[in-house]
Enzyme design. Structure first.
Site, PDB file in Angstrom:
ATOM      1  N   ARG A 113     -82.111 112.393  62.923  1.00 25.55           N
ATOM      2  CA  ARG A 113     -81.402 113.142  61.868  1.00 25.55           C
ATOM      3  C   ARG A 113     -81.299 112.286  60.620  1.00 25.55           C
ATOM      4  NH1 ARG A 113     -77.201 109.687  60.113  1.00 25.55           N
ATOM      5  NH2 ARG A 113     -75.630 109.349  61.713  1.00 25.55           N
ATOM      6  N   THR A 260     -71.902 103.485  56.368  1.00 22.80           N
ATOM      7  CA  THR A 260     -72.843 103.113  57.447  1.00 22.80           C
ATOM      8  C   THR A 260     -74.136 103.917  57.359  1.00 22.80           C
ATOM      9  OG1 THR A 260     -71.959 104.751  59.000  1.00 22.80           O
ATOM     10  CG2 THR A 260     -70.994 102.547  59.085  1.00 22.80           C
ATOM     11  N   GLU A 301     -70.992 109.974  69.022  1.00 20.41           N
ATOM     12  CA  GLU A 301     -70.203 108.798  68.709  1.00 20.41           C
ATOM     13  C   GLU A 301     -68.810 108.908  69.333  1.00 20.41           C
ATOM     14  OE1 GLU A 301     -69.462 108.154  64.544  1.00 20.41           O
ATOM     15  OE2 GLU A 301     -69.737 106.001  64.818  1.00 20.41           O
TER      16      GLU A 301
END
Ligand code: ADP
Ligand code: ILO
Length: 343
Positions: A113, A260, A301
């Protein structure tokens, strides 16, 4: 004026490592063109002391206006300095990716992705309801004009039945609701309005709209043909980019709300079964560290592994090209499989 946060000693986030009272004081009173302040940027890390990072940007300007905080966090996470520049390479011909598991014994599925945001608009933490709804209508219209294997339909979250929503999450196609890190960052405001998912019939090409980023463009399928997944993704990105202008900076690459994801904004992962290696997490981690890989659980996550199945993905995203991100994953996964076989 806010007050300097009272971080407990146990706090290990990048935010508490890098925010000093001096930096905080100097950034007080500043506000981006979209009204985003330093208190908005750090709220998620202040309210969620277990954050790994703890900051979000409200717009492209946040990265320069609050650079005294963002730059050291970006350097520490990505090893990318203020003087560095980012380079993109989305050419599948440059990827060396024979299927690392042609017999289909270890890799259950592959997913790649990228995050994208629309140029000249605030990012999710600072966007208004009207702007978010406009992103939904314009991006879904652009997606609806795709043809061939990318053609599909858009499903808005507000119109979706609870049963279908749960099934899509269970099958790893859709984002979850209620993430507390995103909640504190202001990314869940007006939920579920303006959010949704576009996908083709096979669900090998999907786009999330208005989650953490305005677009998450996803290519995924069963098995380990990573090159096929990457090729589909790069074709989709270039088709969408013809219709939607993306926020991009020469220095930071593709702009995302979480630092990030800056640069490539790419996460290339496999769901892989490694029960023997999992019994020796030290050896497992030695291999993933060597190849700059991250280990996640199979529901995304902050989730746990189930049945010795892990989500293994590239950790580097900024200062490396997209091809290198996927190459890290391919090379690391090949070594993980070779080691599992030898045990
Ligand atoms: P993101 O990758 O978008 O940053 P998450 O880690 O939350 O966010 O993952 C989103 C969803 O994608 C989760 O349901 C996760 O299980 C699923 N997923 C990630 N990698 C794979 C994969 N290789 N195969 C199947 N599903 C995957
Ligand atoms: N804000 C969270 C998550 C950081 C990285 N992940 C994502 C989804 N961007 C934290 O600081 O742990």
């Amino acid at each position: 004026m806010g007050t300097f946060p009272d971080f407990p000693k146990s706090c290990k986030s990048q935010l508490c490592a890098h925010l000093t009272p001096e930096i905080y004081q100097a950034l007080q009173g500043r506000s981006t063109v979209n009204g985003f302040t330093i208190d908005d940027a750090i709220r998620s890390g202040v309210e969620n002391i277990d954050s790994g990072i703890g900051v979000y940007a409200g717009d492209l300007e946040s990265y320069t206006l609050f650079a005294t905080l963002f730059d050291p966090i970006i350097e520490s996470y990505h090893g990318f300095r203020q003087s560095d520049t980012h380079q993109s390479n989305l050419n599948p011909d440059d990827l060396q990716a024979p299927n690392p598991d042609p017999e289909g014994e270890y890799i259950l599925s592959t997913r790649i992705r990228v995050g994208r945001n629309v140029a000249d608009l605030p990012l999710g933490p600072a966007i208004t309801k009207a702007q978010r709804n406009k992103v939904e209508s314009e991006v879904s219209a652009a997606l609806n004009s795709l043809t061939g294997s990318l053609s599909g339909s858009y499903y808005s979250l507000g119109d979706m039945s609870e049963e279908i929503r749960k099934q899509l999450i269970e099958d790893h196609f859709l984002f979850k609701a209620g993430d507390r890190f995103l909640e504190s960052a202001g990314l869940n405001r007006d939920w579920p309005e303006g959010r949704g998912i576009y996908h083709n019939d096979e669900k090998t090409f999907l786009v999330w709209i208005n989650e953490e980023d305005q677009l998450r463009i996803i290519s995924m399928q069963q098995g380990g043909d990573i090159l096929e997944v990457f090729t589909r993704l790069t074709t989709a990105i270039s088709e969408i980019e013809k219709r939607v202008p993306f926020s991009y900076s020469e220095h930071l690459g593709y702009i995302t709300s979480c630092p990030t994801n800056l640069g490539t904004a790419m996460r290339a992962s496999v769901h892989i079964k490694l029960p023997k290696l999992a019994a020796d997490m030290e050896a497992f981690k030695a291999i993933t560290d060597r190849h700059h890989l991250q280990i996640r659980g199979i529901h995304g996550e902050h989730s746990e592994s189930e049945g010795g199945i892990y989500d293994i993905s590239n950790k580097r995203r900024l200062g490396v090209t997209e091809v290198q991100c996927v190459q890290d994953m391919v090379d690391g996964v090949a070594e993980l499989i070779a080691t599992e076989k030898s045990l």
